[in-house]
Design a protein around this motif. Structure first.
Motif, PDB file in Angstrom:
ATOM      1  N   THR A   4       0.694  -1.362  -0.073  1.00 22.00           N
ATOM      2  CA  THR A   4      -0.068  -0.007  -0.046  1.00 22.00           C
ATOM      3  C   THR A   4       0.723   1.086   0.060  1.00 22.00           C
ATOM      4  O   THR A   4       0.495   2.202  -0.563  1.00 22.00           O
ATOM      5  N   TRP A   5       2.015   0.994   0.440  1.00 19.63           N
ATOM      6  CA  TRP A   5       2.779   2.430   0.719  1.00 19.63           C
ATOM      7  C   TRP A   5       4.169   2.161  -0.043  1.00 19.63           C
ATOM      8  O   TRP A   5       4.777   3.374  -0.363  1.00 19.63           O
ATOM      9  N   PHE A   6       4.719   0.928  -0.408  1.00 21.27           N
ATOM     10  CA  PHE A   6       5.806   0.888  -1.327  1.00 21.27           C
ATOM     11  C   PHE A   6       5.726   0.099  -2.693  1.00 21.27           C
ATOM     12  O   PHE A   6       4.467  -0.614  -2.695  1.00 21.27           O
ATOM     13  N   ASP A   7       6.134   0.315  -3.586  1.00 19.26           N
ATOM     14  CA  ASP A   7       6.233  -0.333  -4.916  1.00 19.26           C
ATOM     15  C   ASP A   7       6.966  -1.797  -4.633  1.00 19.26           C
ATOM     16  O   ASP A   7       7.863  -1.965  -4.261  1.00 19.26           O
ATOM     17  N   VAL A   8       6.151  -2.706  -5.038  1.00 22.70           N
ATOM     18  CA  VAL A   8       6.493  -4.142  -4.839  1.00 22.70           C
ATOM     19  C   VAL A   8       6.316  -4.661  -6.285  1.00 22.70           C
ATOM     20  O   VAL A   8       5.221  -4.711  -6.841  1.00 22.70           O
ATOM     21  N   SER A   9       7.551  -5.567  -6.616  1.00 25.12           N
ATOM     22  CA  SER A   9       7.444  -6.066  -8.127  1.00 25.12           C
ATOM     23  C   SER A   9       6.524  -7.166  -8.059  1.00 25.12           C
ATOM     24  O   SER A   9       6.277  -7.753  -7.098  1.00 25.12           O
ATOM     25  N   ASP A  10       5.981  -7.328  -9.481  1.00 19.88           N
ATOM     26  CA  ASP A  10       4.882  -8.449  -9.452  1.00 19.88           C
ATOM     27  C   ASP A  10       5.663  -9.947  -9.301  1.00 19.88           C
ATOM     28  O   ASP A  10       5.108 -10.905  -8.906  1.00 19.88           O
ATOM     29  N   ASN A  11       7.178  -9.918  -9.505  1.00 15.70           N
ATOM     30  CA  ASN A  11       7.934 -11.132  -9.259  1.00 15.70           C
ATOM     31  C   ASN A  11       8.419 -11.612  -8.076  1.00 15.70           C
ATOM     32  O   ASN A  11       8.579 -12.515  -7.548  1.00 15.70           O
ATOM     33  N   ALA A  12       8.303 -10.372  -6.946  1.00 20.30           N
ATOM     34  CA  ALA A  12       8.779 -10.538  -5.696  1.00 20.30           C
ATOM     35  C   ALA A  12       7.960 -11.638  -4.942  1.00 20.30           C
ATOM     36  O   ALA A  12       8.748 -12.353  -3.965  1.00 20.30           O
ATOM     37  N   PRO A  13       6.359 -11.502  -4.954  1.00 20.90           N
ATOM     38  CA  PRO A  13       6.093 -12.519  -4.065  1.00 20.90           C
ATOM     39  C   PRO A  13       6.304 -13.968  -4.454  1.00 20.90           C
ATOM     40  O   PRO A  13       6.368 -14.982  -3.523  1.00 20.90           O
ATOM     41  N   THR A  14       6.209 -14.259  -5.737  1.00 19.17           N
ATOM     42  CA  THR A  14       6.556 -15.394  -6.251  1.00 19.17           C
ATOM     43  C   THR A  14       8.029 -15.974  -5.705  1.00 19.17           C
ATOM     44  O   THR A  14       7.939 -17.359  -5.264  1.00 19.17           O
ATOM     45  N   GLY A  49      14.725  -8.641  -3.395  1.00 16.15           N
ATOM     46  CA  GLY A  49      15.751  -9.045  -2.333  1.00 16.15           C
ATOM     47  C   GLY A  49      15.271  -8.688  -1.075  1.00 16.15           C
ATOM     48  O   GLY A  49      15.119  -9.697  -0.229  1.00 16.15           O
ATOM     49  N   LEU A  50      14.595  -7.746  -0.847  1.00 12.91           N
ATOM     50  CA  LEU A  50      13.880  -7.376   0.486  1.00 12.91           C
ATOM     51  C   LEU A  50      12.816  -8.277   1.103  1.00 12.91           C
ATOM     52  O   LEU A  50      12.568  -8.472   2.114  1.00 12.91           O
ATOM     53  N   THR A  51      11.728  -8.467  -0.055  1.00 15.42           N
ATOM     54  CA  THR A  51      10.829  -9.273   0.354  1.00 15.42           C
ATOM     55  C   THR A  51      11.232 -10.727   0.387  1.00 15.42           C
ATOM     56  O   THR A  51      10.542 -11.316   1.422  1.00 15.42           O
ATOM     57  N   SER A  52      12.096 -11.526  -0.398  1.00 15.31           N
ATOM     58  CA  SER A  52      12.765 -12.760  -0.076  1.00 15.31           C
ATOM     59  C   SER A  52      13.455 -12.851   1.488  1.00 15.31           C
ATOM     60  O   SER A  52      13.169 -13.756   2.007  1.00 15.31           O
ATOM     61  N   ALA A  53      14.124 -11.625   1.601  1.00 14.67           N
ATOM     62  CA  ALA A  53      14.620 -11.415   2.916  1.00 14.67           C
ATOM     63  C   ALA A  53      13.654 -11.494   4.128  1.00 14.67           C
ATOM     64  O   ALA A  53      14.072 -12.150   5.199  1.00 14.67           O
ATOM     65  N   GLY A  54      12.714 -11.057   4.114  1.00 12.97           N
ATOM     66  CA  GLY A  54      11.457 -10.919   4.736  1.00 12.97           C
ATOM     67  C   GLY A  54      11.034 -12.346   5.145  1.00 12.97           C
ATOM     68  O   GLY A  54      10.824 -12.739   6.181  1.00 12.97           O
ATOM     69  N   ALA A  55      10.912 -13.102   4.190  1.00  9.65           N
ATOM     70  CA  ALA A  55      10.278 -14.361   3.998  1.00  9.65           C
ATOM     71  C   ALA A  55      11.423 -15.316   4.939  1.00  9.65           C
ATOM     72  O   ALA A  55      10.760 -16.174   5.487  1.00  9.65           O
ATOM     73  N   VAL A  56      12.511 -15.132   4.368  1.00 12.77           N
ATOM     74  CA  VAL A  56      13.560 -15.846   5.382  1.00 12.77           C
ATOM     75  C   VAL A  56      13.421 -15.478   6.814  1.00 12.77           C
ATOM     76  O   VAL A  56      13.754 -16.412   7.677  1.00 12.77           O
TER      77      VAL A  56
END
Length: 278
Positions: A131-141, A213-220
């Protein structure tokens, strides 16, 4: 091409069509050009399908003059859910392999359960931050793939250590504490290493890599926290049901025979000298 662009500009829902001659987006050989179409809606996902179809129809009209129109940009991209049949099949295969390895559905299901719960928490956080930041479409995958991988891997460390200690007769509560303190510390160290490596993608300064990178780091990070908090609680609830059947202590088949032979030798030393020696 000019006629096609003028037709696009007259479509309802299109606010502006860029002139390639004015913007300088024509190739040196004059065979390729790029025209930017601006829609009236602010969000790309809110552009009506009818407007997109009308833009395609206007562009395809230029094919009669020997031109080929290619459409790109977020409004024309087809979005796919981050979790599809491939991920579900992968989870099923992983469950079968873990059941064969551990010989227990409960022991095999705990790592998958914690990994899936960790991914669910991560996706909820990503949806909120988008909602506040731009997240790539491939980041969740990518986050789902890495989160499942490390989530199952880290949980296996702790579960394997716990089951080994249970087989040796360690009480459940003590075994859970030892497994979390030993294998859990290794999980924290390994997870921190992966987290730093993924977060380092932001150094490149590319928004796409930073988002992934940041989305995957959060998942880890969520996978590590889940492995050292939720998993020990589930292990304690499982109790002795996680004791490996193959490692249960069994009486040796020759133990009773040795005792009987020793008693017989003690009763009649001369008559059983040869068996005793044997």
């Amino acid at each position: 091409m000019s006629d096609a662009l003028e037709a696009m500009g007259r479509i309802s829902g299109v606010s502006e069509v860029e002139n390639p001659a004015e913007s300088g987006t024509v190739s040196k050989d004059g065979r390729t050009t790029v025209a930017e179409v601006t829609f009236a809606t602010k969000e790309a996902d809110d552009v009506p399908d009818g407007t997109l179809d009308a833009v395609r129809a206007a562009g395809d009209g230029a094919e009669q003059a020997g031109l080929k129109a290619v459409y790109g940009g977020e409004p024309f991209e087809t979005s796919h859910p981050p979790v599809g049949p491939g991920e579900l099949v992968g989870l099923g295969v992983a469950l079968v392999i873990l059941v064969i390895t551990f010989g227990s559905l409960l022991a095999a299901g705990l790592p998958l359960l914690t990994a899936v719960l960790g991914i669910a928490d991560t996706m909820a956080a990503v949806m909120g931050l988008a909602t506040w930041f731009d997240v790539s479409d491939n980041a969740p995958t990518l986050a789902i793939m890495l989160g499942l991988a490390v989530g199952v891997d880290y949980a296996l460390f702790i579960v394997s250590r716990h089951r080994t200690q249970l087989a040796d007769g360690t009480p459940v509560r003590e075994s859970v504490a030892r497994a979390t303190a030993t294998a859990g510390s290794a999980v924290v160290f390994a997870g921190a290493t992966v987290l730093i490596a993924l977060a380092g993608l932001s150094v490149a300064g590319v928004p796409l890599l930073t988002s992934m990178g940041l989305t995957s780091a959060g998942a880890v990070a969520v996978a590590v926290v889940t492995a050292v908090t939720l998993l020990p609680a589930l292990l304690a609830m499982a109790g002795h049901r996680l004791v490996p059947e193959a490692r249960k202590k069994r009486r040796r088949p020759w133990a009773s025979g040795t005792a009987a032979l020793a008693w017989a030798c003690a009763g009649s030393r001369a008559s059983c000298a040869t068996p005793c020696a044997t």
